[in-house]
Design a protein around this motif. Structure first.
Motif, PDB file in Angstrom:
ATOM      1  N   VAL A 131       0.850  -1.191   0.000  1.00 53.85           N
ATOM      2  CA  VAL A 131       0.000   0.000   0.000  1.00 53.85           C
ATOM      3  C   VAL A 131       0.887   1.243   0.000  1.00 53.85           C
ATOM      4  N   ARG A 132       0.552   2.199  -0.858  1.00 51.64           N
ATOM      5  CA  ARG A 132       1.316   3.434  -0.954  1.00 51.64           C
ATOM      6  C   ARG A 132       0.512   4.578  -0.339  1.00 51.64           C
ATOM      7  N   PHE A 133       1.202   5.434   0.416  1.00 46.30           N
ATOM      8  CA  PHE A 133       0.538   6.529   1.110  1.00 46.30           C
ATOM      9  C   PHE A 133       0.974   7.873   0.530  1.00 46.30           C
ATOM     10  N   HIS A 134      -0.014   8.759   0.394  1.00 48.79           N
ATOM     11  CA  HIS A 134       0.226  10.085  -0.165  1.00 48.79           C
ATOM     12  C   HIS A 134      -0.370  11.108   0.796  1.00 48.79           C
ATOM     13  N   GLN A 135       0.476  11.742   1.615  1.00 52.08           N
ATOM     14  CA  GLN A 135       0.006  12.735   2.576  1.00 52.08           C
ATOM     15  C   GLN A 135      -0.056  14.125   1.930  1.00 52.08           C
ATOM     16  N   ARG A 136      -0.845  14.984   2.584  1.00 53.46           N
ATOM     17  CA  ARG A 136      -1.098  16.338   2.083  1.00 53.46           C
ATOM     18  C   ARG A 136      -1.645  16.294   0.653  1.00 53.46           C
ATOM     19  N   HIS A 137      -2.466  15.317   0.385  1.00 51.80           N
ATOM     20  CA  HIS A 137      -3.125  15.161  -0.908  1.00 51.80           C
ATOM     21  C   HIS A 137      -4.638  15.234  -0.669  1.00 51.80           C
ATOM     22  N   ARG A 138      -5.245  16.347  -1.058  1.00 58.08           N
ATOM     23  CA  ARG A 138      -6.667  16.571  -0.808  1.00 58.08           C
ATOM     24  C   ARG A 138      -7.484  16.302  -2.063  1.00 58.08           C
ATOM     25  N   TRP A 139      -8.491  15.465  -1.914  1.00 66.14           N
ATOM     26  CA  TRP A 139      -9.385  15.142  -3.028  1.00 66.14           C
ATOM     27  C   TRP A 139     -10.317  16.319  -3.300  1.00 66.14           C
ATOM     28  N   LEU A 140     -10.445  16.696  -4.572  1.00 71.41           N
ATOM     29  CA  LEU A 140     -11.250  17.851  -4.975  1.00 71.41           C
ATOM     30  C   LEU A 140     -12.435  17.475  -5.850  1.00 71.41           C
ATOM     31  N   GLY A 141     -12.615  16.194  -6.148  1.00 68.24           N
ATOM     32  CA  GLY A 141     -13.698  15.777  -7.035  1.00 68.24           C
ATOM     33  C   GLY A 141     -13.142  15.038  -8.243  1.00 68.24           C
ATOM     34  N   TRP A 142     -13.839  15.188  -9.359  1.00 67.75           N
ATOM     35  CA  TRP A 142     -13.451  14.464 -10.580  1.00 67.75           C
ATOM     36  C   TRP A 142     -13.303  15.428 -11.759  1.00 67.75           C
ATOM     37  N   GLN A 143     -12.488  15.001 -12.700  1.00 64.60           N
ATOM     38  CA  GLN A 143     -12.373  15.695 -13.979  1.00 64.60           C
ATOM     39  C   GLN A 143     -12.088  14.657 -15.052  1.00 64.60           C
ATOM     40  N   ARG A 146     -11.389  11.161 -13.923  1.00 64.32           N
ATOM     41  CA  ARG A 146     -10.242  10.948 -13.036  1.00 64.32           C
ATOM     42  C   ARG A 146     -10.379  11.782 -11.772  1.00 64.32           C
ATOM     43  N   LEU A 147      -9.647  11.402 -10.752  1.00 64.51           N
ATOM     44  CA  LEU A 147      -9.696  12.092  -9.472  1.00 64.51           C
ATOM     45  C   LEU A 147      -8.836  13.340  -9.502  1.00 64.51           C
ATOM     46  N   ARG A 148      -9.409  14.441  -9.066  1.00 60.71           N
ATOM     47  CA  ARG A 148      -8.630  15.670  -8.911  1.00 60.71           C
ATOM     48  C   ARG A 148      -8.041  15.676  -7.500  1.00 60.71           C
ATOM     49  N   ILE A 149      -6.734  15.803  -7.425  1.00 53.76           N
ATOM     50  CA  ILE A 149      -6.038  15.790  -6.137  1.00 53.76           C
ATOM     51  C   ILE A 149      -5.152  17.020  -6.034  1.00 53.76           C
ATOM     52  N   ALA A 150      -5.352  17.801  -4.962  1.00 52.09           N
ATOM     53  CA  ALA A 150      -4.469  18.940  -4.694  1.00 52.09           C
ATOM     54  C   ALA A 150      -3.293  18.460  -3.860  1.00 52.09           C
ATOM     55  N   THR A 151      -2.076  18.749  -4.311  1.00 52.98           N
ATOM     56  CA  THR A 151      -0.861  18.329  -3.623  1.00 52.98           C
ATOM     57  C   THR A 151      -0.032  19.568  -3.295  1.00 52.98           C
ATOM     58  N   PRO A 152       0.980  19.421  -2.472  1.00 53.48           N
ATOM     59  CA  PRO A 152       1.858  20.570  -2.195  1.00 53.48           C
ATOM     60  C   PRO A 152       2.530  21.125  -3.448  1.00 53.48           C
ATOM     61  N   ASP A 153       2.622  20.305  -4.509  1.00 53.37           N
ATOM     62  CA  ASP A 153       3.278  20.730  -5.749  1.00 53.37           C
ATOM     63  C   ASP A 153       2.287  21.088  -6.844  1.00 53.37           C
ATOM     64  N   GLY A 154       1.022  21.214  -6.479  1.00 53.08           N
ATOM     65  CA  GLY A 154       0.016  21.543  -7.479  1.00 53.08           C
ATOM     66  C   GLY A 154      -1.002  20.439  -7.654  1.00 53.08           C
ATOM     67  N   GLU A 155      -1.948  20.649  -8.537  1.00 56.96           N
ATOM     68  CA  GLU A 155      -3.041  19.706  -8.736  1.00 56.96           C
ATOM     69  C   GLU A 155      -2.646  18.611  -9.719  1.00 56.96           C
ATOM     70  N   ILE A 156      -3.073  17.387  -9.427  1.00 55.83           N
ATOM     71  CA  ILE A 156      -2.825  16.259 -10.325  1.00 55.83           C
ATOM     72  C   ILE A 156      -4.140  15.565 -10.621  1.00 55.83           C
ATOM     73  N   LEU A 157      -4.156  14.781 -11.688  1.00 58.07           N
ATOM     74  CA  LEU A 157      -5.281  13.910 -12.022  1.00 58.07           C
ATOM     75  C   LEU A 157      -4.843  12.473 -11.825  1.00 58.07           C
ATOM     76  N   VAL A 158      -5.648  11.713 -11.137  1.00 58.40           N
ATOM     77  CA  VAL A 158      -5.319  10.316 -10.832  1.00 58.40           C
ATOM     78  C   VAL A 158      -6.384   9.410 -11.434  1.00 58.40           C
ATOM     79  N   ALA A 159      -5.952   8.464 -12.233  1.00 62.45           N
ATOM     80  CA  ALA A 159      -6.864   7.463 -12.782  1.00 62.45           C
ATOM     81  C   ALA A 159      -6.862   6.238 -11.878  1.00 62.45           C
ATOM     82  N   ALA A 160      -8.044   5.705 -11.613  1.00 62.02           N
ATOM     83  CA  ALA A 160      -8.166   4.536 -10.745  1.00 62.02           C
ATOM     84  C   ALA A 160      -9.234   3.609 -11.286  1.00 62.02           C
TER      85      ALA A 160
END
Length: 416
Positions: A131-143, A146-160
């Motif tokens: 299991v991989r952990f991603h701290q300071r990653h806030r879920w913002l919804g979908w786009q 894919r999942l919109r995730i706000a990170t300390p380095d900016g927003e990313i899109l995550v496919a799951a």
């Protein structure tokens, strides 16, 4: 905005509390890649806070009585408990190398009475399982699916391949449960009941004297009577604390749901305090009317019945001078002193919250409106008293969501 590459059968778990971690463990055991995203710098923060005063993990009472603690949602929560009942919780903890014991109240605790060793062992097991952990990653919804995730380095899109939401309710926002997810689901047609405080204190319009003199005073060996939704009188014995704003503590928390609902319906709720639960009404009247000679009434009550301090303060607060000096009315008040509660304390102060995703919006643990998205834990519309019931249901719901997600993934593979 960067993008993370899609991995076959990769499941995202949003929220690193007990429900999310149990879902992650179940998914990893099923052979899928699991990524846990949490908005806080570390996972399990509310779990750790709950263990500060002694980590009450579950309860040893018979399963039928245990299930009844979930009230109107007993049948729905029973599905979670069928897959992970209180004994299974204890066995699971033992598997982490941590012993448990049953306290005098029937509550179950880790031997060290702390949450931190349990969480450390659990996280070690999860990381060992991949299991991989991603701290300071806030879920913002979908786009775009894919999942919109706000990170300390900016927003990313995550496919799951599937997503499990375990975002908690809205109590103790500073620990991560802020209820910010409710509009994100509502805009996708998910039926969400308003979040409300549960296991909470209540406001009372105390006089300045009561606030200044008795705030923080414990009331031990008392009982409370209240009227339930059917109009029947209920009674429970225990202890609570008078605060500057009202009342709180274990006895108040245990009956907070019906009191909250009564206030919502009527605008306020009345409880009746039995200040002498170990004495019957006849004995109390006998002692109140016993000749007191030159002693004051206050001295008489203290000497004959032990009424002093905050109990004496409550009598003066809630009774008129005339009633206080009427032996019959005073004796009645000692056994049933009416106290009006004005409102629940704010949800952010509550131990837990009620409301959330309604079970009617679910197919098992999956959102009917969002296939492939599952929910678990306190963000679902159920509630329970403290005493291990909250944690046990969170564990069970996480495991159920993990199993439901695995079954859905298997079905998706077969359909392809």
């Amino acid at each position: 905005m960067s993008q993370q590459s899609r991995h076959p059968q990769r499941v995202a778990v949003i929220g690193g509390g007990p429900a999310g971690l149990m879902a992650a463990e179940t998914l990893a055991a099923g052979g899928v890649q699991v990524d846990v995203y949490d908005a806080m710098p570390s996972v399990g923060r509310k779990f750790l806070l709950a263990g500060k005063g002694g980590m009450n993990i579950t309860h040893s009472e018979p399963l039928a009585a245990f299930r009844a603690r979930y009230g109107a949602r007993e049948r729905e929560v029973a599905r979670w408990l069928d897959g992970f009942d209180p004994q299974a919780v204890r066995d699971w903890i033992h598997g982490l190398g941590i012993d448990t014991f049953v306290g005098s109240s029937g509550r179950v605790f880790p031997l060290e009475m702390k949450a931190a060793p349990l969480l450390r062992a659990w996280l070690h097991r999860l990381r060992e399982a991949g299991v991989r952990f991603h701290q300071r990653h806030r879920w913002l919804g979908w786009q775009d699916g894919r999942l919109r995730i706000a990170t300390p380095d900016g927003e990313i899109l995550v496919a799951a391949s599937a997503t499990i939401l375990a975002l908690g309710g809205a109590s103790w926002a500073r620990l991560g449960s802020d209820g910010a997810w409710t509009p994100l689901l509502a805009e996708h047609g998910v039926d969400v009941a308003p979040l409300q405080p549960s296991n909470c204190g209540f406001d009372v319009d105390w006089s300045a004297h009561m606030r200044e003199k008795f705030a923080g005073s414990p009331l031990t060996t008392v009982a409370i009577a209240w009227q339930d939704s059917q109009g029947a009188m209920q009674r429970r014995q225990g202890q609570f604390v008078v605060t500057a704003t009202g009342v709180e503590g274990s006895l108040i928390y245990a009956i907070s749901a019906p009191l909250r609902d009564r206030i919502a319906h009527d605008g306020s709720a009345t409880i009746w305090l039995d200040l002498l639960p170990d004495l019957d009404a006849h004995r109390v009247l006998e002692e109140v009317t016993r000749p007191r000679g030159s002693r004051s009434l206050s001295s008489h009550l203290q000497g004959r019945l032990g009424i002093k301090g905050v109990k004496a303060g409550l009598l003066h607060e809630c009774l008129s001078k005339e009633d206080y000096n009427d032996p019959d009315k005073l004796a009645q008040a000692l056994k049933a002193l009416p106290l009006e509660l004005q409102r629940p304390r704010p949800i952010d102060e509550a131990i837990s919250s009620a409301g959330g995703v309604r079970f009617e919006a679910l197919e098992g643990s999956m959102l009917r409106a969002l296939p492939g998205v599952f929910v678990a834990g306190e963000m679902v519309d159920w509630e329970a008293p403290t005493g291990g019931y909250l944690l046990t249901a969170c564990f069970g719901s996480g495991r159920a969501a993990g199993r439901d997600a695995l079954a859905w993934l298997d079905g998706s593979i077969l359909r392809k």
